[in-house]
Design an enzyme around this catalytic site. Structure first.
Site, short mmCIF file in Angstrom:
data_model
loop_
_atom_site.label_atom_id
_atom_site.label_comp_id
_atom_site.label_asym_id
_atom_site.label_seq_id
_atom_site.Cartn_x
_atom_site.Cartn_y
_atom_site.Cartn_z
N TYR A 155 -84.72 -35.13 7.60
CA TYR A 155 -85.06 -34.88 9.00
C TYR A 155 -86.33 -35.65 9.32
CZ TYR A 155 -82.17 -32.12 11.95
OH TYR A 155 -81.18 -31.74 12.81
N GLU A 184 -87.73 -36.07 12.87
CA GLU A 184 -88.04 -36.06 14.31
C GLU A 184 -89.45 -36.58 14.53
OE1 GLU A 184 -87.21 -32.24 16.06
OE2 GLU A 184 -85.11 -32.34 15.44
N ASP A 230 -78.00 -53.04 30.32
CA ASP A 230 -77.23 -52.49 29.21
C ASP A 230 -76.45 -53.66 28.60
OD1 ASP A 230 -75.38 -51.31 27.55
OD2 ASP A 230 -74.69 -49.82 29.02
N THR A 272 -75.79 -51.24 22.15
CA THR A 272 -75.20 -50.73 20.92
C THR A 272 -75.59 -51.72 19.83
OG1 THR A 272 -73.20 -52.04 21.20
CG2 THR A 272 -73.14 -49.81 22.09
N LYS A 319 -71.35 -53.84 18.23
CA LYS A 319 -70.36 -54.70 18.89
C LYS A 319 -70.63 -56.14 18.49
CE LYS A 319 -69.57 -51.24 22.48
NZ LYS A 319 -69.63 -50.88 23.90
N ARG A 372 -72.76 -48.64 13.48
CA ARG A 372 -72.48 -47.94 14.73
C ARG A 372 -73.77 -47.26 15.19
NH1 ARG A 372 -68.09 -46.95 17.54
NH2 ARG A 372 -67.18 -48.58 16.27
#
Ligand code: PLP
Length: 500
Positions: A86, A88, A263, A292, A295, A301
């Site tokens: 974790y 954060e 984007d 992303t 792509k 991903r």
């Protein structure tokens, strides 16, 4: 404006061959085999599915514009114990102890991203393109709506506001405007459309393309922007086959007081590979850029936000604003993918993606196909298949029957709507990674055209042509599938890896 980053040393074993990204050596073979053996001991069906997937990918002519093949290094960087942490917060400022290795991979990913794109700031935590967009929207809202409200109230934190002030701020945050590209001309659901949360958060209006040319109508866009005065002007697309002038977009945004957000989920690889430069590179022009990473950029991903220094502190609040803990193993793979994209071979790859798309477009046009805008400047072609007497849905299915994987897509002012559509979107990033070149693209065009010519819409008893059912001779299907397989045989995918 990039911070100094050490150059990526290219490893001596790296060859600049066409399919360097997916060529695999004995080491990768051993690694994947061993990993699958370990999985197989717990749940063999999962190991089998993973093994079957590489075979499916090897066997199909993958023309889905949003897909690619990640390198063994990217794939292997994802499968490990970084996943267990974790983390954060941001690098050096975590809400959890013991994050030094996560700090290492996150800062490497961000450094590589800044250097690759020439960005002032990179935030590599978003889990996907959609998450990156949500972070961007809320970063702009934080900068332009929340921060001024806090200043007016002389409060340092939202928790310091009175109930009344907080209610007013929430109402103001929920009453902002976004102007984005319309879905049917190639925009994305996350650019303010009602089925997506972006359409529920913002009052949205769209700009589109000139019906005569299929190109973005900047004059109409400017007029709409002047009248609507959006907080955010969103540029970027999923199915527009031409260049976008981001310098002009920024000019329009500045004129109406909007923040320009681009984007680049689909074309980030072409930006990284320096095919889209000058007016067509979003990074120097937009205040904030989302993408992303899986792509055309060919990474794991995931998602990412790039921004200028003024937005950095707002973007870095992605967690807790809209995200929870980051995926450290995916950030590790992002660092590896960005390091790969900084190598000279990647620029060659990006150039070949566009050359291949143009060769495919020419091949289709020569055979009589209709293409939206008449061609392409990027990695995708949008074919209007109504001239073949088919809907996009029928064309997509007939092509799939013949081993060619594409996806149906609306064309501008599509009479068949977003479900059946009249178009098929065809992209070259994946096959280019595999090593196919312009000569092979002509053969691909031949296969596509032959299938579409051989397909007819089934006609019902009432004489109406179906939008979904179609007739296609199985012998033709088989012949095309065989030709596709022959073509792919010359370009083995992950050639060193033998899992069977
Ligand atoms: C693919 C895409 C996204 C969404 O990416 P996910 O990783 O699937 O969430 C967002 N915007 C555009 C323009 C895209 O093409």
């Amino acid at each position: 404006m990039a911070s100094p980053v050490p150059p990526v040393s290219s490893s001596p074993s790296t060859s600049p061959s066409a399919s360097a990204a997916v060529s695999s050596n004995a080491t990768a073979d051993t690694a994947f085999r061993s990993a699958l053996d370990v999985v197989r001991a717990v749940e063999p069906r999962v190991a089998d599915a993973i093994g079957a997937e590489i075979e499916d990918q090897r066997a199909s002519l993958k023309l889905i514009a949003s897909e690619n093949y990640a390198s063994p290094a990217v794939l292997l960087a994802m499968g490990n114990w970084l996943s267990d942490k974790y983390a954060e917060g941001t690098v050096g400022r975590r809400f959890y102890a013991g994050c030094r290795n996560v700090d290492t991979v996150e800062s490497l990913a961000a450094e590589h991203a800044r250097a690759l794109f020439g960005a002032q700031h990179a935030y590599v935590q978003p889990h996907s393109g959609i998450d990156a967009n949500l972070v961007a929207f809320w970063a702009v809202l934080s900068q332009r709506v929340e921060s001024p409200a806090l200043r007016r109230a002389e409060a340092r934190h939202v928790n310091d506001l009175s109930e009344q002030e907080w209610a007013e701020l929430r109402a103001e945050l929920g009453n902002q405007r976004m102007l984005g590209m319309s879905l049917d001309t190639g925009g994305h659901l996350t650019h303010g459309f009602r089925p997506n949360i972006s359409g529920k958060m913002f009052e949205q209006r769209s700009y589109g393309t000139d019906p005569a040319t299929g190109l973005i109508d900047y004059d109409a866009l400017r007029a709409t922007a002047r009248e609507f005065r959006p907080l955010i002007l969103v540029a970027g697309y999923s199915a527009y086959p031409r260049l976008v002038n981001f310098r002009l977009m920024r000019e329009i945004a500045d004129e109406v007081g909007a923040t320009l957000m681009v984007d680049m989920a689909h074309f980030a690889g072409l930006v990284a590979g320096k095919v889209l430069t000058g007016d067509f590179d979003p990074v120097p022009h937009a205040q904030i850029v989302t993408t992303t990473t899986h792509k055309s950029l060919r990474g794991p991903r995931g998602g990412m936000v790039l921004c200028d220094d003024a937005l950095a502190e707002h973007v870095d609040r992605g967690c807790p604003m809209v995200l929870g803990g980051p995926l450290p193993h995916v950030m590790a793979a992002k660092a590896v993918a960005f390091a790969e994209a900084r190598r000279p071979e990647f620029q060659d790859y990006a150039r070949r993606v566009v050359d291949n798309a143009q060769a495919l477009a020419e091949g289709l046009l020569r055979r009589g196909a209709t293409l939206v805008t008449g061609g392409t400047d990027n990695h995708l072609v949008l074919a209007d298949v109504s001239g073949y007497g088919l809907t996009g849905r029928q064309a997509e299915a007939a092509l799939l029957d013949s081993g060619i994987v594409t996806n149906r897509n609306a064309v501008p002012q599509d009479p068949n709507g977003a479900w059946y559509t009249s178009g098929v979107r065809i992209g070259t990033p994946a096959l280019t990674t595999r090593g196919l070149g312009t000569a092979e693209m002509d053969e691909v065009a031949e296969l596509i055209d032959t299938v579409l010519r051989g397909t007819t819409a089934r006609v019902s008893g009432g004489g109406e042509p179906s939008k979904a059912q179609y007739e296609l001779d199985p012998a033709l299907c088989e012949a095309i599938a065989r030709r596709g397989a022959d073509l792919l045989a010359g370009f083995p995918l992950y050639p060193g890896i033998h899992l069977g």
